[in-house]
Scaffold this motif. Structure first.
Motif, mmCIF file in Angstrom:
data_model
loop_
_atom_site.group_PDB
_atom_site.id
_atom_site.type_symbol
_atom_site.label_atom_id
_atom_site.label_comp_id
_atom_site.label_asym_id
_atom_site.label_seq_id
_atom_site.Cartn_x
_atom_site.Cartn_y
_atom_site.Cartn_z
ATOM 1 N N ASP A 27 0.247 1.504 -0.812
ATOM 2 C CA ASP A 27 -0.218 1.235 0.543
ATOM 3 C C ASP A 27 -1.350 0.203 0.541
ATOM 4 O OD1 ASP A 27 1.622 2.988 1.503
ATOM 5 O OD2 ASP A 27 0.196 4.536 2.121
ATOM 6 N N LEU A 30 0.315 -3.219 -0.066
ATOM 7 C CA LEU A 30 1.017 -3.647 1.142
ATOM 8 C C LEU A 30 0.032 -4.170 2.180
ATOM 9 C CD1 LEU A 30 3.618 -0.764 1.485
ATOM 10 C CD2 LEU A 30 4.161 -3.183 1.169
ATOM 11 N N THR A 31 -1.035 -3.445 2.389
ATOM 12 C CA THR A 31 -2.040 -3.860 3.369
ATOM 13 C C THR A 31 -2.673 -5.186 2.972
ATOM 14 O OG1 THR A 31 -2.497 -1.543 3.922
ATOM 15 C CG2 THR A 31 -4.147 -3.173 4.556
ATOM 16 N N GLY A 34 -0.687 -8.022 3.933
ATOM 17 C CA GLY A 34 -0.480 -8.185 5.368
ATOM 18 C C GLY A 34 0.759 -7.492 5.886
ATOM 19 N N ILE A 35 1.179 -6.393 5.217
ATOM 20 C CA ILE A 35 2.391 -5.673 5.591
ATOM 21 C C ILE A 35 2.012 -4.248 5.987
ATOM 22 C CG2 ILE A 35 4.644 -4.853 4.799
ATOM 23 C CD1 ILE A 35 4.530 -7.130 2.698
ATOM 24 N N ASP A 36 2.522 -3.778 7.103
ATOM 25 C CA ASP A 36 2.285 -2.410 7.542
ATOM 26 C C ASP A 36 3.071 -1.466 6.636
ATOM 27 O OD1 ASP A 36 2.021 0.030 8.792
ATOM 28 O OD2 ASP A 36 2.669 -0.673 10.768
ATOM 29 N N PRO A 37 2.425 -0.540 5.922
ATOM 30 C CA PRO A 37 3.155 0.392 5.047
ATOM 31 C C PRO A 37 4.248 1.171 5.767
ATOM 32 C CG PRO A 37 0.806 0.491 4.579
ATOM 33 C CD PRO A 37 0.961 -0.357 5.815
ATOM 34 N N ALA A 38 4.104 1.378 7.074
ATOM 35 C CA ALA A 38 5.106 2.133 7.834
ATOM 36 C C ALA A 38 6.464 1.428 7.820
ATOM 37 C CB ALA A 38 4.631 2.331 9.267
ATOM 38 N N LEU A 39 6.466 0.116 7.571
ATOM 39 C CA LEU A 39 7.720 -0.638 7.524
ATOM 40 C C LEU A 39 8.645 -0.089 6.455
ATOM 41 C CD1 LEU A 39 9.192 -3.193 8.673
ATOM 42 C CD2 LEU A 39 8.189 -4.454 6.762
ATOM 43 N N ASN A 45 15.002 -1.031 7.778
ATOM 44 C CA ASN A 45 14.087 -1.957 8.433
ATOM 45 C C ASN A 45 14.183 -3.323 7.762
ATOM 46 O OD1 ASN A 45 13.081 -0.148 10.307
ATOM 47 N ND2 ASN A 45 11.353 0.486 9.034
#
Length: 205
Positions: A27, A30-31, A34-39, A45
């Protein structure tokens, strides 16, 4: 203006697993990319090629592992390809399975092309990404060739052996991880990322 190329998150999930192997919080990486971990909660997705490229770059930086993409590819298989992989598993023989992969890859990703070339006794499965401006394409390519080997083992059985593996980047400082996994002659600075094998494997049911 053309839309950016995307791929299913299912084709990138193993990145998180390899980060776990290095005891690095996925996580956090990912952050940082610049990526939302929820993706990554749903394998269907979509993630852009540019975002995955940033992610690979951040993974190499955080782990210090220059062959990170190779490790990701070693964990990928037909399941990583979603519906395309399912169709390959139900194909009558290896030739049809690979042609389904080549013809239907766009259902999994819009940023890459795979081809199957057959020349007399030799077959070559190639991978090429065509999204411009990528900085970690070597990681993606290494992963693609590793996945090819896993796919061929799944289709043909554990006795499958490639004749060679090719990579469209320079020779890395440490080739041992590549030699250990592929157990075949390696070629760098090649025209394509590719796996070369005997044409006879295409007839395996």
């Amino acid at each position: 203006m053309p839309r950016p190329a995307t791929l299913r998150v299912g084709g990138a999930l193993e990145i998180l697993a390899v980060l776990d192997d290095f005891n690095v919080d996925p996580d956090e990486v990912l952050t940082e990319a610049g990526i939302d971990p929820a993706l990554f909660a749903d394998p269907d997705n979509l993630i852009t090629y540019a975002a995955r490229d940033r992610l690979f770059g951040q993974c190499v930086s955080r782990t210090g592992c220059e062959h990170f993409g190779l490790l990701v590819g070693q964990r990928m298989n037909l399941k990583s390809l979603g519906l395309v992989g399912l169709l390959m598993r139900t194909s009558p023989d290896t030739a049809k399975a690979l042609r389904n992969l080549v013809n239907l890859l766009h259902l999994h990703t819009q940023g890459a092309l795979m081809t199957l070339r057959v020349d007399e006794d030799v077959a070559m499965l190639t991978y090429d990404a065509f999204e411009p401006g990528l900085h970690a394409s070597d990681q993606t390519g290494d992963g693609a060739v590793a996945m090819m080997l896993n796919v061929m083992h799944r289709l043909c059985g554990p006795d499958f052996r490639p004749d060679e593996a090719s990579f469209a980047h320079g020779r890395p400082a440490d080739t041992k991880p590549f030699r250990k996994f592929f157990k075949a002659p390696l070629y760098f600075d090649a025209e394509h990322y590719a796996l070369v094998f005997s044409r006879d494997w295409l007839d395996v049911r």
